[in-house]
Design a protein around this motif. Structure first.
Motif, PDB file in Angstrom:
ATOM      1  N   GLU A   1      27.976  35.548  31.364  1.00  0.00           N
ATOM      2  CA  GLU A   1      28.981  34.490  31.328  1.00  0.00           C
ATOM      3  C   GLU A   1      29.368  34.084  32.746  1.00  0.00           C
ATOM      4  O   GLU A   1      29.419  34.910  33.646  1.00  0.00           O
ATOM      5  CB  GLU A   1      30.223  34.950  30.560  1.00  0.00           C
ATOM      6  CG  GLU A   1      30.005  35.121  29.075  1.00  0.00           C
ATOM      7  CD  GLU A   1      31.320  35.398  28.352  1.00  0.00           C
ATOM      8  OE1 GLU A   1      32.393  35.393  29.029  1.00  0.00           O
ATOM      9  OE2 GLU A   1      31.288  35.621  27.141  1.00  0.00           O
TER      10      GLU A   1
ATOM     11  N   THR B   1      29.453  37.454  35.094  1.00  0.00           N
ATOM     12  CA  THR B   1      29.633  38.810  34.591  1.00  0.00           C
ATOM     13  C   THR B   1      28.308  39.380  34.090  1.00  0.00           C
ATOM     14  O   THR B   1      27.309  38.666  33.968  1.00  0.00           O
ATOM     15  CB  THR B   1      30.670  38.837  33.457  1.00  0.00           C
ATOM     16  OG1 THR B   1      30.271  37.922  32.430  1.00  0.00           O
ATOM     17  CG2 THR B   1      32.042  38.427  33.985  1.00  0.00           C
TER      18      THR B   1
ATOM     19  N   SER C   1      44.750  34.807  31.908  1.00  0.00           N
ATOM     20  CA  SER C   1      43.646  35.160  31.014  1.00  0.00           C
ATOM     21  C   SER C   1      43.078  36.496  31.467  1.00  0.00           C
ATOM     22  O   SER C   1      43.002  36.773  32.671  1.00  0.00           O
ATOM     23  CB  SER C   1      42.547  34.095  31.039  1.00  0.00           C
ATOM     24  OG  SER C   1      43.039  32.851  30.602  1.00  0.00           O
ATOM     25  N   TRP C   2      42.671  37.316  30.501  1.00  0.00           N
ATOM     26  CA  TRP C   2      42.152  38.665  30.816  1.00  0.00           C
ATOM     27  C   TRP C   2      40.799  38.836  30.160  1.00  0.00           C
ATOM     28  O   TRP C   2      40.626  38.549  28.985  1.00  0.00           O
ATOM     29  CB  TRP C   2      43.119  39.738  30.315  1.00  0.00           C
ATOM     30  CG  TRP C   2      42.784  41.132  30.781  1.00  0.00           C
ATOM     31  CD1 TRP C   2      41.774  41.932  30.321  1.00  0.00           C
ATOM     32  CD2 TRP C   2      43.472  41.878  31.797  1.00  0.00           C
ATOM     33  NE1 TRP C   2      41.781  43.138  30.983  1.00  0.00           N
ATOM     34  CE2 TRP C   2      42.819  43.143  31.885  1.00  0.00           C
ATOM     35  CE3 TRP C   2      44.562  41.633  32.611  1.00  0.00           C
ATOM     36  CZ2 TRP C   2      43.227  44.131  32.780  1.00  0.00           C
ATOM     37  CZ3 TRP C   2      44.970  42.606  33.498  1.00  0.00           C
ATOM     38  CH2 TRP C   2      44.307  43.842  33.585  1.00  0.00           C
ATOM     39  N   LEU C   3      39.841  39.303  30.945  1.00  0.00           N
ATOM     40  CA  LEU C   3      38.502  39.523  30.427  1.00  0.00           C
ATOM     41  C   LEU C   3      38.052  40.929  30.789  1.00  0.00           C
ATOM     42  O   LEU C   3      38.091  41.320  31.961  1.00  0.00           O
ATOM     43  CB  LEU C   3      37.522  38.504  31.030  1.00  0.00           C
ATOM     44  CG  LEU C   3      36.039  38.686  30.671  1.00  0.00           C
ATOM     45  CD1 LEU C   3      35.817  38.458  29.182  1.00  0.00           C
ATOM     46  CD2 LEU C   3      35.177  37.726  31.486  1.00  0.00           C
ATOM     47  N   GLU C   4      37.659  41.695  29.791  1.00  0.00           N
ATOM     48  CA  GLU C   4      37.116  43.020  30.046  1.00  0.00           C
ATOM     49  C   GLU C   4      35.609  42.879  30.274  1.00  0.00           C
ATOM     50  O   GLU C   4      34.871  42.459  29.383  1.00  0.00           O
ATOM     51  CB  GLU C   4      37.411  43.956  28.874  1.00  0.00           C
ATOM     52  CG  GLU C   4      38.900  44.216  28.700  1.00  0.00           C
ATOM     53  CD  GLU C   4      39.215  45.147  27.550  1.00  0.00           C
ATOM     54  OE1 GLU C   4      38.248  45.618  26.886  1.00  0.00           O
ATOM     55  OE2 GLU C   4      40.402  45.399  27.306  1.00  0.00           O
ATOM     56  N   GLY C   5      35.179  43.202  31.469  1.00  0.00           N
ATOM     57  CA  GLY C   5      33.771  43.041  31.808  1.00  0.00           C
ATOM     58  C   GLY C   5      33.527  43.419  33.254  1.00  0.00           C
ATOM     59  O   GLY C   5      34.456  43.738  34.004  1.00  0.00           O
TER      60      GLY C   5
ATOM     61  N   LEU D   1      42.464  34.205  36.101  1.00  0.00           N
ATOM     62  CA  LEU D   1      41.598  35.016  35.253  1.00  0.00           C
ATOM     63  C   LEU D   1      41.432  36.373  35.926  1.00  0.00           C
ATOM     64  O   LEU D   1      41.014  36.448  37.084  1.00  0.00           O
ATOM     65  CB  LEU D   1      40.228  34.364  35.072  1.00  0.00           C
ATOM     66  CG  LEU D   1      39.159  35.242  34.380  1.00  0.00           C
ATOM     67  CD1 LEU D   1      39.558  35.547  32.938  1.00  0.00           C
ATOM     68  CD2 LEU D   1      37.789  34.567  34.436  1.00  0.00           C
TER      69      LEU D   1
ATOM     70  N   ILE E   1      39.346  39.815  35.712  1.00  0.00           N
ATOM     71  CA  ILE E   1      38.155  40.433  35.124  1.00  0.00           C
ATOM     72  C   ILE E   1      38.172  41.910  35.501  1.00  0.00           C
ATOM     73  O   ILE E   1      38.165  42.254  36.685  1.00  0.00           O
ATOM     74  CB  ILE E   1      36.856  39.768  35.621  1.00  0.00           C
ATOM     75  CG1 ILE E   1      36.887  38.263  35.347  1.00  0.00           C
ATOM     76  CG2 ILE E   1      35.642  40.411  34.942  1.00  0.00           C
ATOM     77  CD1 ILE E   1      35.658  37.515  35.873  1.00  0.00           C
TER      78      ILE E   1
ATOM     79  N   HIS F   1      32.275  31.928  35.166  1.00  0.00           N
ATOM     80  CA  HIS F   1      33.648  31.449  35.205  1.00  0.00           C
ATOM     81  C   HIS F   1      33.892  30.815  36.569  1.00  0.00           C
ATOM     82  O   HIS F   1      33.469  31.346  37.591  1.00  0.00           O
ATOM     83  CB  HIS F   1      34.630  32.600  34.967  1.00  0.00           C
ATOM     84  CG  HIS F   1      34.345  33.360  33.717  1.00  0.00           C
ATOM     85  ND1 HIS F   1      34.847  32.991  32.487  1.00  0.00           N
ATOM     86  CD2 HIS F   1      33.579  34.477  33.505  1.00  0.00           C
ATOM     87  CE1 HIS F   1      34.414  33.839  31.574  1.00  0.00           C
ATOM     88  NE2 HIS F   1      33.650  34.741  32.162  1.00  0.00           N
TER      89      HIS F   1
END
Length: 306
Positions: free
Chosen positions: A97, A93, A73-77, A29, A31, A99
């Motif tokens: 959230e 985050t 997986s990519w999360l913008e935050g 992941l 972030i 993870h």
């Protein structure tokens, strides 16, 4: 989902590291807060295969290649906190959230502490730079002004004489002993003792006595520092001539077992190509630690700040 690795920071070092881990078919992941350090520059230079390409294009292309792997997986935050231990970290985050991951890799980059000269920040990455290998060639052997910040400015002035006619604007921030002054003069560096008032135009420096010095480009040596996350995680920090960074060992391990660091936040000097190389190596070390968990030991005897 419990990821094999969570990479905090999706710029060049972070993506290079993530690529190694997903190619080992492990889950990752990333972030990313979207704050690449070179986002102010129009073009990136000195990076083989990408010389002269706008930074946002390099980043977008790299992300597309990375997202082609199914375990990415990519999360913008923005990450606010990291807790836990080896094999059971929790990354939280700003939106609340959480993870979970077995390993954490810091690739957050650094903050540039620019000298407080009026007009400088607005020209950062456009007419004011820090790395001659990244931007010196584009000066075209024109006049180069160096806004002094400390001892690194002396080294910067000596180095930049291969790129143009250099003037060191001491600005009350650089102490020049007899040897340093003699060395600079031998290299043809003009030493300006008068304080700087402001920067205007492209790279025109207005001195406190009213003189206007016109330059093709300006350089400065900002102090760098990681954001507060690394210290909050308990990672030992160390001082370098360029500022403060996270202390790591030869395997990219920090002082906290299971937490790794790479890129500008963990090494100097700084450039895109160096960040990519360091990130790729860090990614390999993260993967190996998953295979041989007994090797996850903290870096010892940290010096500097904590």
């Amino acid at each position: 989902m419990h990821y094999d690795a969570i990479v905090i920071g999706g710029s060049y070092a972070g993506m290079a590291a993530a690529l190694q881990v997903v190619r080992a078919r492990r889950s990752v992941l990333v972030i990313d807060a979207g704050e690449r350090r070179n986002r102010f520059a129009s073009h990136s230079h000195g990076f083989l295969g990408q010389d002269g390409v706008p930074p946002d294009e390099i980043a977008a292309s790299s992300r597309r290649q990375l997202e082609a792997y199914p375990t990415l997986s990519w999360l913008e935050g923005r990450v606010e906190a990291v807790s836990g231990q080896v094999d059971s970290f929790t990354v939280t985050t700003a939106d609340g959230e959480s993870h979970r991951g077995r390993r954490v890799l810091l690739a957050t980059g650094v903050l540039d502490q620019l000298p407080p000269v009026t007009g400088l920040a607005e020209r950062w990455g456009k007419a004011v730079f820090h790395c001659p290998y990244c931007h010196g060639y584009e000066i075209g052997r024109g006049r180069i002004g160096i806004i002094g910040t400390g001892p690194m400015s002396i080294h910067q002035a000596e180095l930049l004489t291969d790129w143009g006619d250099v003037s060191l604007l001491v600005n009350g921030a650089v102490e020049l002993n007899r040897d340093a002054r003699s060395t600079l003069e031998r290299r043809g560096v003009t030493i300006e003792e008068t304080p700087v008032d402001r920067i205007e135009g492209h790279a025109d420096v207005v001195m406190a006595d009213g003189r206007l010095l016109r330059f093709a480009g300006l350089f400065t040596a900002p102090r760098t520092a990681p954001n507060s996350l690394a210290e909050a995680m308990g990672c030992a920090l160390e001082a370098t001539p360029m500022g403060v960074q996270v202390r790591t060992d030869a395997e990219s391990k920090t002082s906290v077992p299971g937490i790794f660091a790479c890129g500008d936040v963990a090494r100097a000097p700084h450039s895109v190509s160096l960040a990519v190389g360091n990130g790729a190596m860090a990614g390999a070390h993260v993967h190996r630690s998953l295979l041989w968990p007994e090797t996850v030991q903290p870096v010892r005897d940290a010096v500097g700040t904590r």
